[in-house]
Every structure is written in C-alpha cells, then in structure tokens.
Design an enzyme around this catalytic site. Structure first.
Site, PDB file in Angstrom:
ATOM      1  N   ASN A 269      -6.040 -20.866  20.104  1.00 47.53           N
ATOM      2  CA  ASN A 269      -5.427 -19.381  20.356  1.00 47.53           C
ATOM      3  C   ASN A 269      -4.657 -19.675  21.489  1.00 47.53           C
ATOM      4  O   ASN A 269      -5.016 -19.377  22.592  1.00 47.53           O
ATOM      5  CB  ASN A 269      -6.520 -18.374  20.346  1.00 47.53           C
ATOM      6  CG  ASN A 269      -5.721 -17.067  20.448  1.00 47.53           C
ATOM      7  OD1 ASN A 269      -4.412 -17.068  20.708  1.00 47.53           O
ATOM      8  ND2 ASN A 269      -6.524 -16.028  20.076  1.00 47.53           N
TER       9      ASN A 269
ATOM     10  N   CYS B  49      -1.529 -11.284  22.739  1.00 45.63           N
ATOM     11  CA  CYS B  49      -1.180 -12.055  21.565  1.00 45.63           C
ATOM     12  C   CYS B  49      -0.031 -11.690  20.801  1.00 45.63           C
ATOM     13  O   CYS B  49       0.352 -12.299  19.928  1.00 45.63           O
ATOM     14  CB  CYS B  49      -2.496 -12.170  20.727  1.00 45.63           C
ATOM     15  SG  CYS B  49      -3.831 -12.969  21.679  1.00 45.63           S
TER      16      CYS B  49
ATOM     17  N   HIS C 221      -0.181 -14.988  13.828  1.00 46.85           N
ATOM     18  CA  HIS C 221      -0.714 -15.448  15.168  1.00 46.85           C
ATOM     19  C   HIS C 221      -1.991 -16.128  14.653  1.00 46.85           C
ATOM     20  O   HIS C 221      -2.489 -16.111  13.745  1.00 46.85           O
ATOM     21  CB  HIS C 221      -1.216 -14.250  15.860  1.00 46.85           C
ATOM     22  CG  HIS C 221      -2.106 -14.513  17.216  1.00 46.85           C
ATOM     23  ND1 HIS C 221      -1.698 -15.504  17.999  1.00 46.85           N
ATOM     24  CD2 HIS C 221      -3.295 -13.971  17.557  1.00 46.85           C
ATOM     25  CE1 HIS C 221      -2.792 -15.417  18.929  1.00 46.85           C
ATOM     26  NE2 HIS C 221      -3.443 -14.317  18.451  1.00 46.85           N
TER      27      HIS C 221
HETATM   28  O1  UT7 Z   1      -5.862 -13.412  19.673  1.00 50.57           O
HETATM   29  C1  UT7 Z   1      -6.528 -12.303  19.977  1.00 50.57           C
HETATM   30  C2  UT7 Z   1      -7.243 -11.828  19.075  1.00 50.57           C
HETATM   31  N1  UT7 Z   1      -8.608 -12.310  18.966  1.00 50.57           N
HETATM   32  C3  UT7 Z   1      -9.187 -12.622  17.911  1.00 50.57           C
HETATM   33  O2  UT7 Z   1      -8.567 -12.409  16.655  1.00 50.57           O
HETATM   34  C4  UT7 Z   1     -10.548 -13.212  17.893  1.00 50.57           C
HETATM   35  C5  UT7 Z   1     -11.418 -12.466  16.734  1.00 50.57           C
HETATM   36  N2  UT7 Z   1     -12.729 -12.750  16.624  1.00 50.57           N
HETATM   37  C6  UT7 Z   1     -13.173 -13.916  16.180  1.00 50.57           C
HETATM   38  O3  UT7 Z   1     -12.296 -14.806  16.001  1.00 50.57           O
HETATM   39  C7  UT7 Z   1     -14.712 -14.234  15.976  1.00 50.57           C
HETATM   40  O4  UT7 Z   1     -15.317 -13.029  16.005  1.00 50.57           O
HETATM   41  C8  UT7 Z   1     -15.164 -15.372  16.935  1.00 50.57           C
HETATM   42  C9  UT7 Z   1     -14.602 -16.508  16.588  1.00 50.57           C
HETATM   43  C10 UT7 Z   1     -14.933 -15.038  18.325  1.00 50.57           C
HETATM   44  C11 UT7 Z   1     -16.774 -14.951  16.610  1.00 50.57           C
HETATM   45  O5  UT7 Z   1     -16.993 -15.450  15.427  1.00 50.57           O
HETATM   46  P1  UT7 Z   1     -18.276 -14.515  14.712  1.00 50.57           P
HETATM   47  O6  UT7 Z   1     -18.522 -14.953  13.302  1.00 50.57           O
HETATM   48  O7  UT7 Z   1     -17.699 -13.023  14.803  1.00 50.57           O
HETATM   49  O8  UT7 Z   1     -19.588 -14.603  15.496  1.00 50.57           O
HETATM   50  P2  UT7 Z   1     -20.262 -13.850  16.395  1.00 50.57           P
HETATM   51  O9  UT7 Z   1     -19.448 -13.319  17.684  1.00 50.57           O
HETATM   52  O10 UT7 Z   1     -20.906 -12.594  15.549  1.00 50.57           O
HETATM   53  O11 UT7 Z   1     -21.591 -14.731  16.890  1.00 50.57           O
HETATM   54  C12 UT7 Z   1     -22.463 -15.314  16.168  1.00 50.57           C
HETATM   55  C13 UT7 Z   1     -23.673 -16.049  16.743  1.00 50.57           C
HETATM   56  C14 UT7 Z   1     -24.123 -15.482  18.104  1.00 50.57           C
HETATM   57  O12 UT7 Z   1     -25.364 -15.987  17.973  1.00 50.57           O
HETATM   58  P3  UT7 Z   1     -26.357 -14.792  17.370  1.00 50.57           P
HETATM   59  O13 UT7 Z   1     -26.519 -13.446  18.355  1.00 50.57           O
HETATM   60  O14 UT7 Z   1     -26.327 -14.522  15.931  1.00 50.57           O
HETATM   61  O15 UT7 Z   1     -27.931 -15.377  17.821  1.00 50.57           O
HETATM   62  C15 UT7 Z   1     -23.287 -16.068  19.175  1.00 50.57           C
HETATM   63  O16 UT7 Z   1     -24.125 -15.973  20.313  1.00 50.57           O
HETATM   64  O17 UT7 Z   1     -22.715 -17.246  17.308  1.00 50.57           O
HETATM   65  C16 UT7 Z   1     -23.115 -17.398  18.714  1.00 50.57           C
HETATM   66  N3  UT7 Z   1     -21.980 -18.131  19.336  1.00 50.57           N
HETATM   67  C17 UT7 Z   1     -21.778 -19.304  19.413  1.00 50.57           C
HETATM   68  N4  UT7 Z   1     -22.394 -20.254  18.905  1.00 50.57           N
HETATM   69  C18 UT7 Z   1     -22.112 -21.629  19.233  1.00 50.57           C
HETATM   70  C19 UT7 Z   1     -20.837 -17.319  20.148  1.00 50.57           C
HETATM   71  N5  UT7 Z   1     -19.961 -18.436  20.482  1.00 50.57           N
HETATM   72  C20 UT7 Z   1     -20.558 -19.576  20.017  1.00 50.57           C
HETATM   73  C21 UT7 Z   1     -20.080 -20.641  20.528  1.00 50.57           C
HETATM   74  N6  UT7 Z   1     -21.005 -21.904  19.996  1.00 50.57           N
HETATM   75  N7  UT7 Z   1     -19.063 -21.278  20.935  1.00 50.57           N
END
Ligand code: UT7
Length: 324
Positions: free
Chosen positions: A281, A114, A251
């Site tokens: 992204n 990225c 980005h």
């Molecule tokens: O470009 C390279 C760099 N990449 C990035 O910058 C990405 C960085 N990370 C992020 O943008 C965020 O961490 C994400 C968008 C990937 C995730 O957001 P988050 O607020 O950190 O969520 P999380 O991973 O803590 O997940 C929260 C909950 C989980 O459920 P539980 O364990 O709390 O029950 C996940 O299983 O959301 C669930 N979850 C989803 N639910 C519905 C994860 N993906 C999904 C989904 N739809 N697509």
C-alpha cells in the site's frame, strides 16, 4: 464546447530497495502465508536513506513529462498528493517544481492520505475546467516507511514507498461520455472516523512526526461500502454502466478489499488492475503507480474508459471516471 482534462502522459518511480515478505519475518513476528492470505502483498519498495518524497515524485514526474513529450516549462499547475512531505513546509510540490526547473504557474500539496490522488485529480480537473490552468502535473508520492512503527506487525507489513504521476491537458470536448478526459469526479469525507486510521504526531500536537496507527478491521469494514457508494453515484450521474469500464484501477491497500469492491460493483475481475502484490500500500501513490504500470505494459490504451477510486484516513474517499 466543454473543456476536458485529458491525460497526455503518465509515469512512475519505485525505490530500488525491495523487501519481500520473507525479509519482513526477520523484523516482526509474521509469515509470508499470513501476509499473502490477508492482503495479497508479496513485496514492497522502500526509499533509501536520504531519498525523500520529492525525489521519488520528481522521477515519476520526469517519466510522465517524457511520456507526454512536452516541455516542463509549459506546466502551469502542480498538485502533489502526499501524507509524507519532505518538510512541514514548504510544500513537496514546490520542491518538485524547482527540481524540474519550472519557474511559472502554481504548485501545492494536497492531503487526503490514501485518497489523495483522487482528490488531486478532481482538484486539477476543476482548475482546468475553470480556465485557471492549461497543463497540470498531478502526482501521488509517499515515503510511508518513515511513519511506520517497525515493531507493529499489524501495520508495518502493509505499506511501501513510491510515486506516480500523470499530465493533464485542457482540450475541447463535446460534453459527452465519448469525450477523452476526466468525465466526472466524486469526493467524500467523514471526520468522525479520525481515530480508525491516523498518525499519532504532528507539528501542532506532539511537535513530532508520529507513527501510523490503524484499526485494520474497522477500516476494512468501511472501505468496500464507501468506495462502492461513490462509484455507484458516478455510474448513476454519468449514465455509464459497470460493463463499459475497460480498466478498474482502485487504491491498492488489500487484495481482498479490491476483489470485494469489484464484485459489489459488478466489474469483471479481468478488468481490474492489481499492483498491491508488488508495491504494497503506497497510499496516494498507489493509483498513479498502477495507472502507469498498466499504461506501460499496454493494457490501458487511448480511448479506454478508466475508473479510479480510493479510501483513506479521515475518512476520505472518492472516485473518478476518465476516458484515457
Ligand atoms: O489504505 C488505507 C486503507 N487501509 C486499508 O484499507 C486496510 C484495511 N484493513 C486491512 O487490510 C485488514 O484489516 C488487515 C490486513 C490490516 C488485517 O487483516 P484482518 O483479516 O482484518 O486481520 P485482523 O486484524 O483481524 O487480525 C487477525 C489476527 C490477529 O490475531 P488474533 O487476535 O486473531 O490472535 C492479529 O494479531 O492476525 C494477527 N496479525 C498478524 N499475524 C501475522 C495481525 N497482523 C499480523 C501479521 N502477521 N503481520
């Protein structure tokens, strides 16, 4: 006299096929509400079957060359940032070179995921400043849809395909911040974080292409701190203040990361270019896509101070300050 790499053209290309969040709910257990709230993404473009990274890159390059109003044969350097090349080799850059009918100069790919476009800008700028190139095509192009695990809701909703390009030309400057061109670049990496964001395959390990794997929360945690650090370094060394930035073009991974970084850097929200809602992204393509969009809709004007920054797998991260 200082040699400056001045942006003389920009362009982008997005594949026709577009998947909304509603479309994603038919593929994995997710919702429009979750995706919008956590990421800001509403839709993403996907390359058609047989549509490769070099095809997207070539279309973006043609748009940038037309915008610059120059003959492609005058390009003596192509630096193409991608993590999703057409082939293991030859480079996607040489495919683009051939498609554009360019027979001189040098073309190569650059891999910093990225952060690839920021790395490519820094690389081309250094070639130009060293006198090794006069006109460079700098491209970010990706078909991330090909390396996604479409059963993994934690990653497949986040990414999209696309390409963006700029043309850099060697021009004389005064060596002052008022010069047009790239004013400074800062690149960083730390390989200890490989397993936070990686693809679980490759020619020398699995002999397959593999799929993207990410510990999203961990990446998020490092993203804001790392990107703010490199930008603050640019401000300190250049003497430029956040208030002077006309357009902040980060980005486009996650709206929350963008907002938090802008806030940490003291950059007014009205100065931030956002395309993550429409493109998702697109990795190395996200910044040149956003630059081209903001240039075409009249936001970025000649003379504007533009800040770009990114962080990606590796980890790699970096920033560049340029006067358009
Ligand atoms: O470009 C390279 C760099 N990449 C990035 O910058 C990405 C960085 N990370 C992020 O943008 C965020 O961490 C994400 C968008 C990937 C995730 O957001 P988050 O607020 O950190 O969520 P999380 O991973 O803590 O997940 C929260 C909950 C989980 O459920 P539980 O364990 O709390 O029950 C996940 O299983 O959301 C669930 N979850 C989803 N639910 C519905 C994860 N993906 C999904 C989904 N739809 N697509």
């Amino acid at each position: 006299m200082t040699i400056r790499s001045v942006v003389i053209g920009s362009g982008h290309y997005l594949p026709e096929k577009c998947l909304t969040n509603a479309d994603m709910t038919r593929l994995v257990d997710t919702s429009d509400e979750w995706i919008v709230e956590r990421t800001g993404i509403r839709q993403r473009h996907l390359a058609a079957e047989g549509e490769t990274t070099s095809m997207l890159a070539t279309k973006a390059a043609i748009a940038a060359l037309e915008d610059a109003g120059i003959d492609p044969q005058t390009i003596d350097l192509i630096v193409l940032a991608t993590a999703t090349p057409d082939y293991t080799f030859p480079s996607t850059a040489t495919q683009v070179q051939a498609a554009l009918g360019i027979t001189g100069g040098a073309a190569f790919d650059l891999q910093a995921v990225c952060s690839g476009f920021v790395y490519a800008v820094a690389t081309a700028d250094n070639f130009i400043k060293a006198g090794s190139a006069k006109r460079a095509l700098v491209i970010g192009a990706e078909t991330f849809s090909r390396i996604l695990d479409w059963t993994d809701r934690t990653t497949c909703v986040l990414f999209g395909d696309g390409a963006g390009a700029i043309v850099l030309e060697a021009r004389e400057g005064e060596g002052a911040n008022a010069d047009r061109g790239i004013l400074c670049t800062h690149l960083r990496s730390d390989g200890r974080y490989r397993d936070k964001l990686f693809v679980d395959g490759g020619p020398s390990t699995s002999m397959t292409t593999g799929h993207l794997r990410m510990e999203g929360k961990e990446v998020f945690r490092h993203a804001v701190a790392n990107m703010a650090e490199t930008v603050e370094e640019s401000f300190r060394l250049s003497g430029i203040s956040p208030q002077e930035i006309k357009w902040f073009v980060p980005h486009q991974a996650n709206r929350r990361i963008i907002d938090a970084t802008a806030k940490k850097l003291n950059i007014d929200p009205s100065r931030v270019v956002i395309t993550v809602d429409l493109h998702g992204n697109t990795s190395a393509a996200s910044i040149p896509l956003a630059l081209s969009v903001a240039r075409r809709d009249g936001r970025i004007e000649t003379g504007d101070l533009v800040l770009i920054e990114a962080m990606g797998g590796g980890f790699t991260w970096g920033s560049a300050l340029m006067r358009w």
